[in-house]
Design a protein around this motif. Structure first.
Motif, short mmCIF file in Angstrom:
data_model
loop_
_atom_site.label_atom_id
_atom_site.label_comp_id
_atom_site.label_asym_id
_atom_site.label_seq_id
_atom_site.Cartn_x
_atom_site.Cartn_y
_atom_site.Cartn_z
N GLU A 54 0.81 -1.21 0.00
CA GLU A 54 0.00 0.00 0.00
C GLU A 54 0.85 1.27 0.00
OE1 GLU A 54 -0.63 -1.64 4.26
OE2 GLU A 54 0.43 -2.27 2.45
N LEU A 55 2.16 1.13 0.29
CA LEU A 55 3.03 2.30 0.31
C LEU A 55 3.68 2.57 -1.05
CD1 LEU A 55 4.77 1.79 3.76
CD2 LEU A 55 2.67 3.04 3.22
N LYS A 56 3.39 1.72 -2.02
CA LYS A 56 3.99 1.92 -3.34
C LYS A 56 3.38 3.10 -4.08
CE LYS A 56 5.59 -2.83 -3.85
NZ LYS A 56 5.56 -4.09 -4.63
N ALA A 57 2.46 3.80 -3.43
CA ALA A 57 1.94 5.05 -3.99
C ALA A 57 2.94 6.19 -3.86
CB ALA A 57 0.63 5.44 -3.30
N LEU A 58 3.97 6.02 -3.04
CA LEU A 58 4.91 7.11 -2.80
C LEU A 58 5.58 7.62 -4.08
CD1 LEU A 58 6.31 9.05 -0.92
CD2 LEU A 58 7.94 7.24 -0.31
N PRO A 59 6.08 6.75 -4.99
CA PRO A 59 6.67 7.27 -6.23
C PRO A 59 5.67 8.01 -7.11
CG PRO A 59 7.32 4.98 -5.87
CD PRO A 59 6.24 5.29 -4.88
N VAL A 60 4.39 7.68 -6.98
CA VAL A 60 3.36 8.40 -7.74
C VAL A 60 3.21 9.81 -7.19
CG1 VAL A 60 0.93 8.42 -8.42
CG2 VAL A 60 2.16 6.24 -8.23
N LEU A 61 3.31 9.94 -5.86
CA LEU A 61 3.21 11.25 -5.24
C LEU A 61 4.46 12.09 -5.49
CD1 LEU A 61 1.76 10.24 -1.76
CD2 LEU A 61 0.51 11.20 -3.68
#
Length: 200
Positions: A54-61
């Motif tokens: 669920e933390l793999k959104a960081l590169p999107v941010l």
């Protein structure tokens, strides 16, 4: 960079620090090479990226330049407070299918509180400049956030975190650089006494 455990700075020096919530979680360094990928390394250097999908959104941010961020993974209980027990349950999971199911019931959050690299090294900058850089990134999602820092007086931060059920605060010297691998009084971990915690 690591904090020492100690009392809050005295009145004569408390304005030299900012105060952040003490998170009782898992310390990680997030490496973003700028190509849409990410690696989460534990305090011992173990790659734990796949344990927390669920933390793999960081590169999107943060799709821009290469970046290295410091933070802590936490899991909340039913009252919205960090839960060591729930986090330990999540940390024990390694099979992708089991982790996938756990995301629904044992969701983690990544609290980012420092920045070591953003296109170039930032560790030499004072804490205030690093916090400004981090805040300007506006990193916010259901699982990723940059928690607030309180200015002096320290008592306000201590009282607020006590009322909210956290373990304490970390005092961070405003002028301090980031010193990788070192434990220093530039960061002071101030824990609440157990008897001062709110009744549950």
């Amino acid at each position: 960079m690591f904090a020492v455990i100690g009392p809050a700075p005295g009145l004569e020096s408390e304005a030299e620090y900012a105060y952040e919530t003490l998170w009782n979680g898992v310390r990680v360094i997030a490496h973003l090479p700028g190509n849409g990928s990410m690696r989460l390394l534990s305090q011992t250097g173990v790659d734990v990226t796949d344990q927390y999908p669920e933390l793999k959104a960081l590169p999107v941010l943060l799709p821009g330049p290469q970046a290295v961020l410091d933070g802590e993974i936490i899991t909340l209980d039913g009252e919205g407070r960090p839960s060591v027990e729930r986090l330990q349950q999540r940390m024990s999971l390694h099979h992708p299918q089991v982790i996938g199911h756990a995301v629904e019931d044992l969701l983690v959050q990544l609290m980012l509180y420092d920045i070591l690299y953003l296109g170039e090294p930032t560790v030499q900058l004072p804490y205030t400049s690093r916090r400004d850089l981090l805040d300007d990134l506006a990193l916010a999602s259901p699982c990723i956030s940059v928690p607030a820092a309180w200015p002096a007086p320290a008592e306000q931060a201590l009282e607020q975190t006590r009322l909210e059920g956290y373990d304490g605060v970390v005092a961070k010297r405003l002028t301090s650089p980031y010193l990788p691998g070192r434990r220093t009084r530039d960061w002071i971990k101030i824990k609440h006494l157990v008897r001062n915690r709110p009744a549950t």
